[in-house]
Scaffold this motif. Sequence first.
Motif, PDB file in Angstrom:
ATOM      1  N   LEU A  21      31.607 -25.864   6.761  1.00  0.00           N
ATOM      2  CA  LEU A  21      32.060 -24.558   7.224  1.00  0.00           C
ATOM      3  C   LEU A  21      31.663 -23.442   6.085  1.00  0.00           C
ATOM      4  O   LEU A  21      31.363 -23.607   4.954  1.00  0.00           O
ATOM      5  CB  LEU A  21      33.491 -24.615   7.002  1.00  0.00           C
ATOM      6  CG  LEU A  21      34.420 -25.607   7.737  1.00  0.00           C
ATOM      7  CD1 LEU A  21      35.915 -25.439   7.331  1.00  0.00           C
ATOM      8  CD2 LEU A  21      34.058 -25.146   9.211  1.00  0.00           C
ATOM      9  N   GLY A  22      31.325 -22.470   6.739  1.00  0.00           N
ATOM     10  CA  GLY A  22      31.077 -20.960   6.302  1.00  0.00           C
ATOM     11  C   GLY A  22      32.273 -20.185   6.264  1.00  0.00           C
ATOM     12  O   GLY A  22      32.566 -19.835   7.491  1.00  0.00           O
ATOM     13  N   MET A  23      32.761 -19.555   5.294  1.00  0.00           N
ATOM     14  CA  MET A  23      33.848 -18.676   5.509  1.00  0.00           C
ATOM     15  C   MET A  23      33.376 -16.999   4.695  1.00  0.00           C
ATOM     16  O   MET A  23      33.048 -17.458   3.672  1.00  0.00           O
ATOM     17  CB  MET A  23      35.068 -18.972   4.763  1.00  0.00           C
ATOM     18  CG  MET A  23      35.537 -20.144   5.458  1.00  0.00           C
ATOM     19  SD  MET A  23      36.969 -20.789   4.631  1.00  0.00           S
ATOM     20  CE  MET A  23      37.541 -22.101   5.838  1.00  0.00           C
ATOM     21  N   GLY A  24      33.339 -16.162   5.532  1.00  0.00           N
ATOM     22  CA  GLY A  24      33.151 -14.842   4.820  1.00  0.00           C
ATOM     23  C   GLY A  24      34.180 -13.958   5.161  1.00  0.00           C
ATOM     24  O   GLY A  24      35.156 -14.130   5.993  1.00  0.00           O
ATOM     25  N   ALA A  25      34.154 -12.622   4.564  1.00  0.00           N
ATOM     26  CA  ALA A  25      34.924 -11.635   4.654  1.00  0.00           C
ATOM     27  C   ALA A  25      34.867 -10.877   5.749  1.00  0.00           C
ATOM     28  O   ALA A  25      33.408 -10.101   5.924  1.00  0.00           O
ATOM     29  CB  ALA A  25      35.395 -10.993   3.231  1.00  0.00           C
ATOM     30  N   LEU A  26      35.800 -10.242   6.408  1.00  0.00           N
ATOM     31  CA  LEU A  26      35.367  -9.306   7.465  1.00  0.00           C
ATOM     32  C   LEU A  26      35.913  -7.961   6.731  1.00  0.00           C
ATOM     33  O   LEU A  26      37.014  -7.537   7.162  1.00  0.00           O
ATOM     34  CB  LEU A  26      36.154  -9.677   8.734  1.00  0.00           C
ATOM     35  CG  LEU A  26      36.222  -8.567   9.925  1.00  0.00           C
ATOM     36  CD1 LEU A  26      34.615  -8.482  10.367  1.00  0.00           C
ATOM     37  CD2 LEU A  26      36.941  -9.314  11.191  1.00  0.00           C
ATOM     38  N   PHE A  27      35.069  -7.015   6.349  1.00  0.00           N
ATOM     39  CA  PHE A  27      35.278  -5.965   5.938  1.00  0.00           C
ATOM     40  C   PHE A  27      35.711  -4.918   6.993  1.00  0.00           C
ATOM     41  O   PHE A  27      35.187  -4.900   7.783  1.00  0.00           O
ATOM     42  CB  PHE A  27      34.317  -5.311   5.005  1.00  0.00           C
ATOM     43  CG  PHE A  27      33.992  -6.193   3.754  1.00  0.00           C
ATOM     44  CD1 PHE A  27      34.968  -6.523   2.460  1.00  0.00           C
ATOM     45  CD2 PHE A  27      33.043  -7.103   3.787  1.00  0.00           C
ATOM     46  CE1 PHE A  27      34.861  -7.319   1.636  1.00  0.00           C
ATOM     47  CE2 PHE A  27      32.635  -7.986   2.633  1.00  0.00           C
ATOM     48  CZ  PHE A  27      33.521  -8.201   1.425  1.00  0.00           C
ATOM     49  N   GLY A  28      36.415  -3.894   6.428  1.00  0.00           N
ATOM     50  CA  GLY A  28      36.958  -2.724   7.456  1.00  0.00           C
ATOM     51  C   GLY A  28      38.148  -2.897   8.197  1.00  0.00           C
ATOM     52  O   GLY A  28      38.803  -2.226   8.642  1.00  0.00           O
ATOM     53  N   SER A 192      29.205 -17.595   9.841  1.00  0.00           N
ATOM     54  CA  SER A 192      30.580 -16.996   9.470  1.00  0.00           C
ATOM     55  C   SER A 192      30.531 -15.506   9.661  1.00  0.00           C
ATOM     56  O   SER A 192      31.790 -14.990  10.443  1.00  0.00           O
ATOM     57  CB  SER A 192      31.068 -17.323   8.056  1.00  0.00           C
ATOM     58  OG  SER A 192      30.278 -16.710   7.112  1.00  0.00           O
ATOM     59  N   HIS A 193      29.564 -14.686   9.277  1.00  0.00           N
ATOM     60  CA  HIS A 193      29.547 -13.344   9.480  1.00  0.00           C
ATOM     61  C   HIS A 193      29.613 -12.871  10.790  1.00  0.00           C
ATOM     62  O   HIS A 193      30.072 -11.886  11.353  1.00  0.00           O
ATOM     63  CB  HIS A 193      28.452 -12.547   8.678  1.00  0.00           C
ATOM     64  CG  HIS A 193      28.847 -12.577   6.979  1.00  0.00           C
ATOM     65  ND1 HIS A 193      29.751 -11.729   6.555  1.00  0.00           N
ATOM     66  CD2 HIS A 193      28.176 -13.247   6.044  1.00  0.00           C
ATOM     67  CE1 HIS A 193      29.953 -12.062   5.296  1.00  0.00           C
ATOM     68  NE2 HIS A 193      28.925 -12.669   4.980  1.00  0.00           N
ATOM     69  N   LEU A 194      28.788 -13.707  11.764  1.00  0.00           N
ATOM     70  CA  LEU A 194      28.593 -13.392  12.957  1.00  0.00           C
ATOM     71  C   LEU A 194      29.843 -13.650  13.637  1.00  0.00           C
ATOM     72  O   LEU A 194      30.325 -12.721  14.418  1.00  0.00           O
ATOM     73  CB  LEU A 194      27.520 -14.226  13.667  1.00  0.00           C
ATOM     74  CG  LEU A 194      25.977 -14.088  13.145  1.00  0.00           C
ATOM     75  CD1 LEU A 194      25.036 -15.171  13.870  1.00  0.00           C
ATOM     76  CD2 LEU A 194      25.704 -12.672  13.583  1.00  0.00           C
TER      77      LEU A 194
END
Length: 205
Positions: A21-28, A192-194
């Motif tokens: 799994l990839g986990m990223g942050a959704l900024f904004g 994850s960013h996509l």
Amino acid sequence: MLTLGQTPLIPVVSKVPTIILGMGALFGFPEQSDVPSIAGMEALLDFYTSLGKTKPDQIIIFRDGVSESQFNQVLIKLLRLASSLTRSGTLKIVVTVVQKTIIPSFFFQQGSPDNVLHGTAIENKVCHPKNNDFYLGTHAGMIGITRKAHYHVLLDQAGFSADDLQEFVHSLSFMYQRSTTAIFVVAPICYSHLAASQLGAIYED
């Protein structure tokens, strides 16, 4: 230097059912900080159904957008999430934080403008004296200074050796479908960013 493996099997990962799994942050979107975790849950459900209701024995998580002061907090949350989705006592978890900013520049040799060779791993001298971390240069830069990613292994219950983990991370840099060459960070982080961006667009609508 990392060398290409002579076997199609991935150390540790190919032996048992494993999900990456990839986990990223959704900024904004501060009020929707859990959006990347929702994308991860969907991946777990897909894994469960596609393998005939089989739960993974190993979960390998790459987490992006985390400062060192947040390492313990992130680890605790991910352990709770993973443990709630599988059989108690049988799950092995690997948690690695990926940092892409404020990374030192490495060159082939002192005073040389040449970039380090593709697949160069830096695991001492400039790394933490006690923590399990390393820098990895996974792509050959054609212009300018190549970017390196800094990997912090917060937990490794799967029992990777240092070489096997670095080779595994190196292999994941070739698996991004939007690029014909290796990218500078593992593909699950990019995906994850996509996913987070797509969910963000839905919320905006």
